[in-house]
Motif scaffolding. Structure first.
Motif, short mmCIF file in Angstrom:
data_model
loop_
_atom_site.label_atom_id
_atom_site.label_comp_id
_atom_site.label_asym_id
_atom_site.label_seq_id
_atom_site.Cartn_x
_atom_site.Cartn_y
_atom_site.Cartn_z
N SER A 187 0.86 -1.20 0.00
CA SER A 187 0.00 0.00 0.00
C SER A 187 0.88 1.23 0.00
CB SER A 187 -0.92 0.01 1.21
OG SER A 187 -1.65 1.17 1.25
N ASN A 188 0.43 2.25 -0.70
CA ASN A 188 1.15 3.52 -0.70
C ASN A 188 0.86 4.35 0.54
OD1 ASN A 188 2.30 2.96 -3.19
ND2 ASN A 188 0.49 3.79 -4.29
N ASP A 189 -0.15 3.94 1.30
CA ASP A 189 -0.49 4.65 2.54
C ASP A 189 0.61 4.44 3.57
OD1 ASP A 189 -1.66 5.93 4.56
OD2 ASP A 189 -3.35 4.55 4.83
N PRO A 190 1.17 5.50 4.21
CA PRO A 190 2.23 5.32 5.21
C PRO A 190 1.76 4.52 6.41
CG PRO A 190 1.46 7.60 5.16
CD PRO A 190 0.88 6.94 3.98
N ILE A 191 0.49 4.69 6.81
CA ILE A 191 -0.02 3.91 7.95
C ILE A 191 -0.09 2.44 7.59
CG2 ILE A 191 -1.98 3.62 9.51
CD1 ILE A 191 -2.62 6.55 9.15
N GLY A 192 -0.57 2.15 6.38
CA GLY A 192 -0.63 0.76 5.95
C GLY A 192 0.75 0.13 5.83
N ALA A 193 1.73 0.89 5.35
CA ALA A 193 3.09 0.37 5.25
C ALA A 193 3.64 0.05 6.64
CB ALA A 193 3.99 1.40 4.55
N ASP A 194 3.33 0.86 7.60
CA ASP A 194 3.79 0.60 8.96
C ASP A 194 3.18 -0.68 9.52
OD1 ASP A 194 5.17 1.42 11.45
OD2 ASP A 194 3.12 1.62 12.21
N ILE A 195 1.90 -0.89 9.23
CA ILE A 195 1.24 -2.12 9.70
C ILE A 195 1.84 -3.35 9.01
CG2 ILE A 195 -0.96 -3.33 9.76
CD1 ILE A 195 -2.33 -0.64 10.08
N LEU A 196 2.13 -3.25 7.70
CA LEU A 196 2.73 -4.38 6.99
C LEU A 196 4.09 -4.75 7.57
CD1 LEU A 196 1.85 -3.51 3.28
CD2 LEU A 196 1.00 -5.45 4.61
N ALA A 197 4.88 -3.72 7.89
CA ALA A 197 6.20 -3.99 8.48
C ALA A 197 6.06 -4.71 9.81
CB ALA A 197 6.97 -2.68 8.64
N ARG A 198 5.09 -4.30 10.60
CA ARG A 198 4.89 -4.96 11.89
C ARG A 198 4.42 -6.41 11.70
NH1 ARG A 198 2.08 -0.45 15.86
NH2 ARG A 198 3.73 1.16 15.64
N MET A 199 3.57 -6.64 10.71
CA MET A 199 3.08 -7.99 10.45
C MET A 199 4.22 -8.93 10.02
SD MET A 199 -0.08 -8.12 11.24
CE MET A 199 0.43 -6.99 12.54
N GLU A 200 5.14 -8.38 9.21
CA GLU A 200 6.28 -9.20 8.79
C GLU A 200 7.15 -9.57 9.98
OE1 GLU A 200 8.24 -6.92 5.83
OE2 GLU A 200 6.73 -7.26 4.27
N LYS A 201 7.39 -8.60 10.87
CA LYS A 201 8.17 -8.92 12.08
C LYS A 201 7.46 -9.97 12.93
CE LYS A 201 10.50 -4.45 12.52
NZ LYS A 201 10.71 -3.26 13.38
N LEU A 202 6.13 -9.82 13.03
CA LEU A 202 5.38 -10.80 13.81
C LEU A 202 5.45 -12.18 13.20
CD1 LEU A 202 3.41 -11.40 16.13
CD2 LEU A 202 1.54 -10.68 14.64
N GLU A 203 5.38 -12.26 11.87
CA GLU A 203 5.46 -13.57 11.20
C GLU A 203 6.83 -14.20 11.41
OE1 GLU A 203 4.38 -15.48 6.82
OE2 GLU A 203 4.58 -13.31 7.10
N GLN A 204 7.89 -13.39 11.37
CA GLN A 204 9.24 -13.92 11.62
C GLN A 204 9.35 -14.47 13.04
OE1 GLN A 204 11.72 -14.38 9.54
NE2 GLN A 204 10.64 -13.48 7.77
N LYS A 205 8.77 -13.74 14.02
CA LYS A 205 8.80 -14.21 15.40
C LYS A 205 8.05 -15.54 15.54
CE LYS A 205 9.29 -9.78 17.74
NZ LYS A 205 8.67 -8.82 18.68
N LEU A 206 6.93 -15.67 14.83
CA LEU A 206 6.15 -16.91 14.92
C LEU A 206 6.93 -18.09 14.33
CD1 LEU A 206 2.59 -15.62 13.94
CD2 LEU A 206 3.38 -16.35 16.20
N LYS A 207 7.59 -17.87 13.21
CA LYS A 207 8.38 -18.93 12.61
C LYS A 207 9.51 -19.35 13.55
CE LYS A 207 7.54 -17.71 7.77
NZ LYS A 207 8.14 -17.25 6.49
N THR A 208 10.19 -18.33 14.13
CA THR A 208 11.29 -18.65 15.05
C THR A 208 10.79 -19.44 16.25
OG1 THR A 208 12.37 -16.61 14.38
CG2 THR A 208 13.17 -17.67 16.39
N ARG A 209 9.63 -19.05 16.77
CA ARG A 209 9.08 -19.74 17.94
C ARG A 209 8.67 -21.17 17.58
NH1 ARG A 209 5.06 -16.30 21.44
NH2 ARG A 209 7.05 -15.13 21.56
N ARG A 210 8.15 -21.38 16.36
CA ARG A 210 7.75 -22.75 15.97
C ARG A 210 8.98 -23.65 15.86
NH1 ARG A 210 3.79 -20.14 12.66
NH2 ARG A 210 5.21 -20.19 10.87
N LYS A 211 10.08 -23.09 15.29
CA LYS A 211 11.30 -23.88 15.18
C LYS A 211 11.85 -24.24 16.54
CE LYS A 211 12.78 -21.95 10.74
NZ LYS A 211 13.82 -21.14 10.03
N THR A 212 11.79 -23.28 17.45
CA THR A 212 12.27 -23.54 18.82
C THR A 212 11.45 -24.63 19.48
OG1 THR A 212 12.96 -21.23 18.98
CG2 THR A 212 12.83 -22.48 21.03
#
Length: 717
Positions: A4-29
Motif C-alpha cells: 500500500s502507498n499509505d504510510p499507515i498501511g506500510a507501517d502495519i505491513l512492516a509490523r506484520m512481517e516482524k510478527l510472522e518472523q517471530k512466529l516462525k522462530t518460535r515454531r522452530k524452537t
C-alpha cells in the motif's frame, strides 16, 4: 502480503512481517524442544497434530484479515477473525413492559441546544472571557434607561442612615450587586423595547431589533464574566483562613526561582522619587530587600523579624510588595495598625479588595505599565504574564482614608501629617468615613478624580444625597468631609453656600426633643432601691444614673472617671477628669465634678452611693482603676456603650419612654430641671461644661418638662 502507498498501511505491513518472523522462530524452537523430549518420531498423537494445525490456520487467517484491511481501506482494521458469532452474544429482545421497568437509558452527554450564528459565536466568547470595556458598558447603560411605567426595575438604594452603619465589606458587596442590577435593568429595557414594538404590530427596520438584542446579549455576557470572577474571589476568600493562608503564602514566598519575584530597580527609583524613602521592607529577604531593615517570611539571618503580620507597623514608614494572595490581609493590617507607607499591588480593579485600596490612598496612585523587566526572578527570568500584568503603587494610611492636603513629598512631611491628623477627633474621622466612601463611589461611577475641586460635580453629589432623603446635618457632614479631602474652598464657595440655604428651607432641621422628662420620676424609682441590699449590677446602674443627673455631663465623661482622681471629704466628693473629652481645649480647664451629700435623702445621695459602690468593687477590680467595672468576670472597665445601656435600662424601669428618649437625654432633663427651679444660667453652663457665652443650652437643651400639668390642674381646681 499486500502492499500500500499509505504510510499507515506500510507501517502495519512492516509490523506484520516482524510478527510472522517471530512466529516462525518460535515454531522452530518448539520443534527442537519437542524432539529433545520425544526421541521417537511416532510419540506424538494424532490429536496433538490436529490442534497444532488448527492453531496455525487461525494465525494465518488473522494475518490475512489484517493484511486485507490495509489493502482495502473500506474494511475495518480490527475485524474479528472468526466468522461464526459467539453463542453468548446472541440474545432475544426483551418484552417492552420489561424494558419499561428497567428504565430509559441515560444519555451521558450533556444535551446542547441549536447552534447560534457564527458571527455571534465569535463575539460573545470574547466578552465572557474578558468582559466589556467600562466605557462601552456605560454607553449601553445610558442607551437603555428604564421606562416611566417600569420604574420598579430601577436599582434600589440603601437608606443613607443604614448605609452609615454598615461595614466596609458589606458596602463593597452592595456596590457590586447594585452595579449588576443596573446592567440587568438595561437588559430588561432593551428586551422590553423589542417586545413592545412586536406587540404594537409595528414594522420598524430589522436592524433596531438586532441592535437591542445584541446589546442586551453583550450586557448579559459581561454579567457572566463578573460572576465568574466573583466565584473565583469567593474561593480565594475561603482560602483566607489563617492556617490555609499561612501554607499558601509560605509556598508563594518560598525561596524558589519560580515564585520569588522582585520589583525592578528602575520602577523602585520612580517610586521613591514620588513617595520618599521608606524605612522598612515588609515582604523581602536578604537578596531582594529594598531597605536596610526588612521583614522576611521565612528565617533569614539579616531580617529584623519573621512574618510581617506578627509585628506592629505603626512606627514605620513602610514599603510592601506582598504576595498577591495576601493583599486583602495586608490592607486589613494597615487599617488595624494605622501606619503610613507605600504599597504595590496588581492593577486589578474588579478584585473585591481594590475599592478598599483606593479608599486608603493619600494621593494619586502611580501606575507601572507591563514590561519585560518590571518583575524579575533571582535567575533573571521574566514573569510568565509580564505582557498582561500592570502594577499600581500608592501611599496609604490607616489613620484616615484621605490626607492629600497634609502630605508632602519628603519623609519629614509624612511624620508632620500624622501630627496634623491628630487634630481631628477619631469620632469625626469615623463620621467622615461614610461620606467619603459615598463620594468615592460617586466618582468611580462618573469616572472623575476624587481629589479635583469641581463645583458642578460636588453639587451633583450633594444633590444625590438630598434626593436619597438625607437631612441637612448629613449633607453638611459630607461637605465638611469633602473640604478636608479636596480643599477648604468646598466650604466657602458661594454656589455651595447657596445650595445649603436651599436645603435648609426645603428640609429644615428640627431638634431631637421638643420636651423632656422630669428627673423626679427617676429619683422616686431609685429611692426604692437600698444601696446595701441590691446586687452589684443594679448598684452600678443606679450610680451611673445619679452621676448623669447631678453632673449633667456626657456618658463619655463618666466612663473616664478614675478612682485615683476621687477626693472624698466630710461634706463633699470631688472627681477630677484629666483625660481629654469632647469639650477639651487648651484654653479651657478640665472638668471637676462636685458631689455634695444629701443627708435628707440618703437613698438617692450620689456621694453616698459612690462610696458604697467603691467598697463593693474593691476586691473585684484588680488592676483596673476606672470607676465603673463590669459586674461579671473578668471585671474590666465598662465602656461608654455599656454605661449608656445601663442608663437606658433605668429609664425604662422608671416608666420613661425609651423609644423617644436615649441615655443622652439625662443631660436635657437635668439642665432643664435646674432652669425651672431658678438656677442661674451661668451655673448651668459651668456645671454642664459649656462656655460662658455658649448658646447650646438655650437652643438645644432647654425644654419644657413632660409632666408639667400645673396649668391643666389649675383649670379643674
Amino acid at each position: 502480503m499486500g502492499t500500500s502507498n499509505d504510510p499507515i498501511g506500510a507501517d502495519i505491513l512492516a509490523r506484520m512481517e516482524k510478527l510472522e518472523q517471530k512466529l516462525k522462530t518460535r515454531r522452530k524452537t518448539k520443534r527442537r524442544h519437542h524432539r529433545s523430549r520425544s526421541p521417537s518420531p511416532f510419540s506424538s498423537s494424532r490429536g496433538d497434530q490436529d490442534r497444532t494445525c488448527k492453531r496455525r490456520c487461525r494465525r494465518s487467517e488473522s494475518i490475512e484479515v489484517l493484511t486485507s484491511s490495509v489493502d482495502d481501506p473500506q474494511r475495518p482494521v480490527l475485524e474479528t477473525a472468526t466468522s461464526d458469532p459467539l453463542p453468548f452474544l446472541v440474545e432475544a429482545p426483551l418484552d417492552p413492559e420489561i424494558l419499561l421497568l428497567l428504565g430509559a437509558p441515560q444519555n451521558s452527554e450533556e444535551p446542547l441546544g441549536e447552534p447560534i450564528h457564527a458571527s455571534i459565536a465569535e463575539r460573545w466568547p470574547v466578552v465572557i472571557q474578558k468582559g466589556l470595556d467600562p466605557e462601552i458598558t456605560q454607553q449601553l447603560l445610558k442607551k437603555y434607561p428604564v421606562g416611566p411605567n417600569c420604574t420598579f426595575a430601577k436599582t434600589p438604594r440603601v437608606n443613607p442612615e443604614i448605609s452609615a452603619s454598615l461595614t466596609d465589606s458589606v458596602l463593597e458587596r452592595d456596590l457590586r450587586l447594585s452595579n449588576k442590577q443596573l446592567q440587568m435593568s438595561a437588559c430588561l429595557a432593551a428586551m422590553g423595547k423589542v417586545l413592545s414594538l412586536l406587540l404594537k404590530n409595528e414594522q420598524p427596520d430589522g436592524t433596531s431589533f438586532i441592535e437591542a438584542l445584541s446589546d442586551s446579549g453583550r450586557l448579559l455576557c459581561d454579567l457572566f464574566y463578573q460572576d465568574s470572577l466573583l466565584r473565583r474571589t469567593l474561593i480565594l476568600e475561603l482560602l483566607a483562613n489563617p492556617q490555609i493562608t499561612r501554607k499558601l503564602t509560605l509556598k508563594s514566598r518560598r525561596l524558589k526561582s519560580e515564585t520569588e519575584w522582585q520589583l525592578s530597580d528602575f520602577a523602585y527609583s520612580d517610586i521613591i522619587k514620588r513617595f520618599g524613602y521608606p524605612e522598612i521592607d515588609l515582604f523581602a529577604n536578604r537578596h531582594n530587600a529594598k531597605c536596610e531593615k526588612f521583614v522576611a517570611w521565612l528565617r533569614d539571618p539579616g531580617a529584623l523579624a519573621i512574618d510581617a503580620f506578627t509585628v506592629s507597623w505603626e512606627d514605620y514608614y513602610f514599603y510592601a510588595f506582598p504576595p498577591f494572595s495576601v493583599v486583602l490581609r495586608t490592607l486589613r493590617k494597615i487599617i488595624s495598625d494605622r501606619p503610613c507607607g507605600i504599597l504595590v499591588v496588581p492593577n486589578w480593579p474588579i478584585q473585591p479588595w481594590f475599592p478598599l485600596f483606593i479608599s486608603l490612598l493619600t494621593n494619586k496612585p502611580f501606575y507601572c505599565k507591563p514590561s519585560k523587566y518590571l518583575l524579575t526572578s533571582p535567575d533573571r527570568r521574566r514573569h510568565p504574564i509580564w505582557n498582561q500584568l500592570s502594577l499600581v503603587v500608592g501611599r496609604l494610611s490607616g489613620k484616615v482614608s484621605t490626607k492629600k492636603d497634609f502630605m508632602t513629598k519628603d519623609k519629614k512631611g509624612i511624620h508632620a501629617s500624622n501630627i496634623m491628623i491628630s487634630s481631628i477627633a477619631p469620632s469625626t474621622l469615623k463620621q467622615y468615613s461614610s461620606s467619603l466612601k459615598r463620594w468615592w463611589s460617586f466618582c468611580h461611577q462618573n469616572r472623575i478624580d476624587i481629589y479635583t475641586f469641581n463645583v458642578t460635580k460636588i453639587l451633583d453629589f450633594l444633590t444625590e444625597l438630598f434626593s436619597s432623603g438625607s437631612n441637612y446635618g448629613t449633607i453638611n457632614s459630607a461637605r465638611s468631609a469633602l473640604a478636608l479631602l479636596i480643599s477648604p474652598e468646598v466650604g466657602t464657595d458661594f454656589r455651595i453656600k447657596r445650595f445649603f440655604k436651599g436645603v435648609e428651607n426645603l428640609r429644615p432641621g428640627r431638634p431631637r426633643y421638643e420636651i423632656t422628662w422630669d428627673p423626679h420620676i427617676v429619683l422616686k424609682y431609685l429611692s426604692s432601691r437600698d444601696n446595701k441590699s441590691i446586687p452589684l449590677d443594679i448598684l452600678g446602674k443606679k450610680l451611673a444614673m445619679l452621676l448623669a443627673l447631678t453632673t449633667a455631663h456626657r456618658v463619655q465623661t463618666l466612663s473616664l472617671i478614675d478612682i485615683r482622681n476621687i477626693d472624698v471629704t466630710s461634706d463633699k466628693t470631688l472627681i477630677k477628669i484629666p483625660d481629654r473629652i469632647k469639650t477639651s481645649k487648651r484654653t479651657r480647664p478640665q472638668p471637676v465634678l462636685l458631689l455634695p451629700y444629701f443627708k435628707e435623702r440618703p437613698q438617692v445621695c450620689v456621694a453616698t452611693t459612690l462610696q458604697v459602690y467603691m467598697e463593693k468593687t474593691k476586691t473585684l477590680r484588680g488592676s483596673c482603676t476606672r470607676l465603673f467595672i463590669s459586674p461579671r468576670g473578668p471585671n474590666g472597665a465598662a465602656s461608654t456603650q455599656t454605661l449608656s445601656r445601663w442608663i437606658k435600662q433605668v429609664l425604662k424601669e422608671s416608666g420613661i419612654d425609651t423609644t423617644m428618649f436615649s441615655a443622652h437625654s439625662t443631660r436635657h432633663a437635668s439642665t432643664s430641671k435646674a432652669d425651672h427651679t431658678g438656677i442661674s444660667l451661668d451655673v448651668i453652663r459651668k456645671t454642664a461644661g459649656w462656655s460662658s457665652n455658649s448658646k447650646t443650652f438655650a437652643v438645644f437643651y432647654k425644654r419644657p418638662l413632660q409632666n408639667n400639668q400645673s396649668f391643666a390642674k389649675a383649670i379643674y381646681s
